[in-house]
Design a protein around this motif. Structure first.
Motif, short mmCIF file in Angstrom:
data_model
loop_
_atom_site.label_atom_id
_atom_site.label_comp_id
_atom_site.label_asym_id
_atom_site.label_seq_id
_atom_site.Cartn_x
_atom_site.Cartn_y
_atom_site.Cartn_z
N ARG A 103 0.81 -1.15 0.03
CA ARG A 103 -0.18 -0.19 0.01
C ARG A 103 0.82 1.34 0.04
O ARG A 103 0.65 2.21 0.67
CB ARG A 103 -1.06 -0.22 0.95
CG ARG A 103 -1.88 -1.15 0.92
CD ARG A 103 -3.08 -1.17 1.71
NE ARG A 103 -3.96 -2.22 1.54
CZ ARG A 103 -4.93 -3.04 2.50
NH1 ARG A 103 -5.29 -1.96 3.26
NH2 ARG A 103 -5.51 -3.98 1.92
N GLU A 106 -1.14 4.55 -0.59
CA GLU A 106 -1.63 5.18 0.84
C GLU A 106 -0.66 5.86 1.71
O GLU A 106 -0.69 6.98 2.27
CB GLU A 106 -2.54 3.90 1.53
CG GLU A 106 -3.43 4.44 2.60
CD GLU A 106 -4.13 3.34 3.06
OE1 GLU A 106 -4.30 2.11 2.76
OE2 GLU A 106 -4.48 3.47 4.58
N ASP A 112 -3.19 12.22 2.81
CA ASP A 112 -4.31 11.10 3.28
C ASP A 112 -5.57 11.06 2.30
O ASP A 112 -6.55 11.04 2.97
CB ASP A 112 -4.40 11.31 4.68
CG ASP A 112 -3.37 11.07 5.69
OD1 ASP A 112 -2.61 10.33 5.33
OD2 ASP A 112 -3.41 11.81 6.74
N VAL A 114 -5.58 8.85 -0.34
CA VAL A 114 -5.65 7.44 -0.56
C VAL A 114 -5.99 6.46 0.25
O VAL A 114 -5.41 6.53 1.21
CB VAL A 114 -4.37 7.26 -1.38
CG1 VAL A 114 -4.63 5.77 -2.18
CG2 VAL A 114 -4.01 8.35 -2.47
N TYR A 115 -7.30 5.87 0.38
CA TYR A 115 -7.52 4.56 1.19
C TYR A 115 -7.97 3.45 0.56
O TYR A 115 -8.51 3.72 -0.39
CB TYR A 115 -7.95 5.09 2.53
CG TYR A 115 -9.03 6.18 2.14
CD1 TYR A 115 -8.70 7.63 2.55
CD2 TYR A 115 -10.50 5.89 1.92
CE1 TYR A 115 -9.75 8.60 2.43
CE2 TYR A 115 -11.27 6.91 1.79
CZ TYR A 115 -10.98 8.36 2.09
OH TYR A 115 -11.94 9.35 1.90
N ALA A 121 -7.57 0.32 -3.65
CA ALA A 121 -7.42 1.90 -3.41
C ALA A 121 -8.37 2.83 -3.99
O ALA A 121 -8.96 2.60 -4.95
CB ALA A 121 -5.89 2.22 -4.05
N CYS A 134 1.40 8.70 -5.41
CA CYS A 134 0.61 7.48 -5.47
C CYS A 134 0.88 6.72 -6.98
O CYS A 134 1.34 5.57 -6.81
CB CYS A 134 -0.90 7.59 -5.40
SG CYS A 134 -1.42 8.62 -6.26
#
Lengths: 481, 83
Positions: A103, A106, A112, A114-115, A121, A134
């Protein structure tokens, strides 16, 4: 089919411009755009869009611009109905995302945004700052950069997106380089056209002179320049003259200006032949405008020479450049150039008269020197001035810095502004590689630069001095001021 | 009087610059510079008869550097100019 097209959008544009040129040659006052749209999009099945009705509507809008029927005189225009309203989010997670353990996306995101959602994702666009971290860190290349081609190609961030996601040009920032028009995969951005006006004047036997930019050499595949020259005379041009001869005039004038500026302790001077480069300085570095050479461009110099020798001449510049359309309209240059058309428009002009260029005999084209012809390629202006200095034993310290593309141009101007430029002369070309990759060119290939060099070597006159030996420029206004 | 020598491509390749230089030289030698204005021109539509030269907006003749001297002498004789 005689011509090879680089893309379907180029072919579509050709068909539209050809229809406009035909209307001009036939001296049609009222053109039925609906009829032409049906001819261009015969149906019954659509080729690109949802239905033939939408396709024809767009063609009608394209025709309106091609026929020069619009009141809006902007050089570059967005055809609203043709704009595909591409996504405005820059980064998109694709199906290649495996929801891996690492990940990195992330973890690398500084805000923050990207989760993980449902094992994959997810980018929260409310937070995303489009930094691209990313995308860089993903080992699967699963994040795609979907920046709109129009925005990506614009070197000065002049493309904005309106509420309905349609591209809008901010004309305060636009430098008319035409990259957006060349790069839009839907052909939704286009340039103002004078092809109908030119065709009409030719049909009316107006004494017209074709001034061809040196990058012509790389345009028509498997065709000799002599065949293009013959074709132009066949459709009614009185003569075809190399703009490179104007470049020879510029080399001499600009070198003299440079020497004078250095004697006056100016710290640097820039070229003035690329109109987008001039626009770039005017829009982004106003306090550096006085460093732009006041020498006119080769187009203007040659236009004035032709009109000095033939009082009734109507001059048509034919080149790869859209920004030249902007330059020619400036009040201070209106006396020199009557029309500017691109190589795309040239091809349609010949197509409208059913001229198959590769079947034509050859007429000579030889007005300029090797040096003048090299103006079309990055580094060409600087090397021509260097050679002129050597040929004439001039005592001057000439240290050119080349700039390839608009972004590099701006970088060099900023360096010069703060006294950090490693040189005293900036050669600015807004198109990468020089004029040969202009937006109105028919080809954009790596070999083009070599083709120009081969053509330059065929010049009868080797140096600028030779080319200008008998050219009387005393009557010509060669400075802007 | 105006003399226009074509500097279009075909004539250029056939030596129009040499013709112009010869004109320049002889006009000076014969002191005719204030009587005859020498100018260039683009295509005069006589490409096969290069180097095309137009005399006083009338006839277009084919020139070589060798023909310049007799031409100027003939013109001077016609106009009773002392050269």
């Amino acid at each position: 089919m005689e011509y090879k097209f680089e893309s379907n959008t180029q072919e579509l544009k050709y068909k539209v411009l050809k229809a406009a040129a035909k209307a001009g040659f036939n001296k049609e006052k009222r053109v039925s755009k609906s009829k032409l749209a049906k001819e261009i999009i015969p149906g019954p099945k659509p080729s690109f869009r949802c239905c033939i009705h939408k396709e024809r509507t767009i063609i009608k809008e394209r025709l309106q611009i091609a026929l020069h029927e619009e009141k809006d005189e902007s050089i570059i225009k967005v055809i609203d109905s043709a704009c595909e309203q591409c996504p405005i989010q820059r980064y998109t997670v694709t199906d290649a995302c495996r929801g891996c353990i690492a990940r990195s996306c992330e973890n690398s995101c500084p805000v923050d945004a990207v989760y993980m959602v449902a094992g994959r994702a997810y980018i929260n666009y409310e937070k995303c700052i489009e930094c691209g971290k990313c995308k860089e860190t993903c080992q699967f290349n699963a994040i795609s950069d979907t920046l709109r081609p129009c925005r990506r190609s614009c070197p000065v961030d002049a493309i904005e997106i309106d509420d309905s996601k349609i591209a809008k040009i901010n004309y305060e920032k636009c430098i008319s380089c035409g990259q957006c028009a060349y790069n839009c995969p839907f052909g939704a951005i286009t340039d103002i056209s004078y092809v109908k006006d030119v065709a009409q004047d030719l049909a009316n036997k107006v004494p017209m002179y074709a001034l061809i930019a040196p990058s012509i050499a790389s345009q028509f595949n498997n065709t000799k320049i002599g065949q293009v020259t013959h074709s132009l005379k066949k459709i009614g041009f009185k003569d075809v003259i190399e703009v490179a001869l104007g470049a020879d005039i510029v080399i001499k004038t600009e070198t003299e200006e440079f020497i004078q500026r250095m004697e006056e302790n100016n710290n640097y001077m820039t070229t003035s032949c690329c109109p987008s480069f001039v626009n770039l300085i005017e829009a982004n570095a106003k306090d550096q405008v006085n460093h732009i050479s006041t020498t006119v461009s080769p187009m203007v110099a040659l236009g004035r020479l032709v009109k000095d020798l033939h009082k009734d001449a109507v001059t048509v510049f034919i080149g790869p450049c859209i920004a030249k359309k902007h330059e020619a309209k400036k009040p201070e240059f209106k006396d020199a150039i009557d029309y500017v058309i691109t190589f795309e428009e040239l091809r349609s002009l010949l197509g409208a008269k059913d001229i198959v260029v590769c079947d034509m005999p050859e007429d000579p084209l030889n007005n300029a020197s090797y040096q003048g012809r090299m103006f079309a390629v990055q580094g060409g202006v600087a090397s021509s001035i260097t050679n002129y200095i050597i040929d004439n034993n001039l005592d001057v310290d000439f240290q050119p810095v080349l700039s390839n593309g608009a972004k590099e141009c701006l970088k060099n101007i900023n360096l010069a502004k703060y006294g950090k430029l490693k040189g005293n002369f900036i050669e600015g070309m807004a198109c990468n590689g020089g004029c040969i990759s202009g937006p109105g060119s028919l080809t954009h290939q790596k070999k083009d630069a070599n083709t120009i060099k081969q053509y330059a070597l065929k010049a009868k006159e080797k140096t600028t001095n030779d080319a200008l030996e008998v050219i009387n420029t005393l009557n010509l206004k060669l400075h802007k001021k | 009087m105006d003399i226009n020598v074509c500097i279009g491509s075909a004539c250029h390749l056939k030596g129009s610059y040499d013709v112009i230089k010869e004109f320049q030289k002889l006009l000076k030698e014969y002191n005719l510079e204030d009587k005859i204005t020498l100018k260039g021109a683009f295509c005069l539509n006589h490409c096969v008869e290069a180097v095309s030269t137009k005399i006083d907006n009338e006839k277009v003749i084919s020139m070589t550097p060798e023909k310049v001297k007799p031409l100027l002498e003939e013109i001077a004789k016609e106009h009773k100019w002392n050269i």
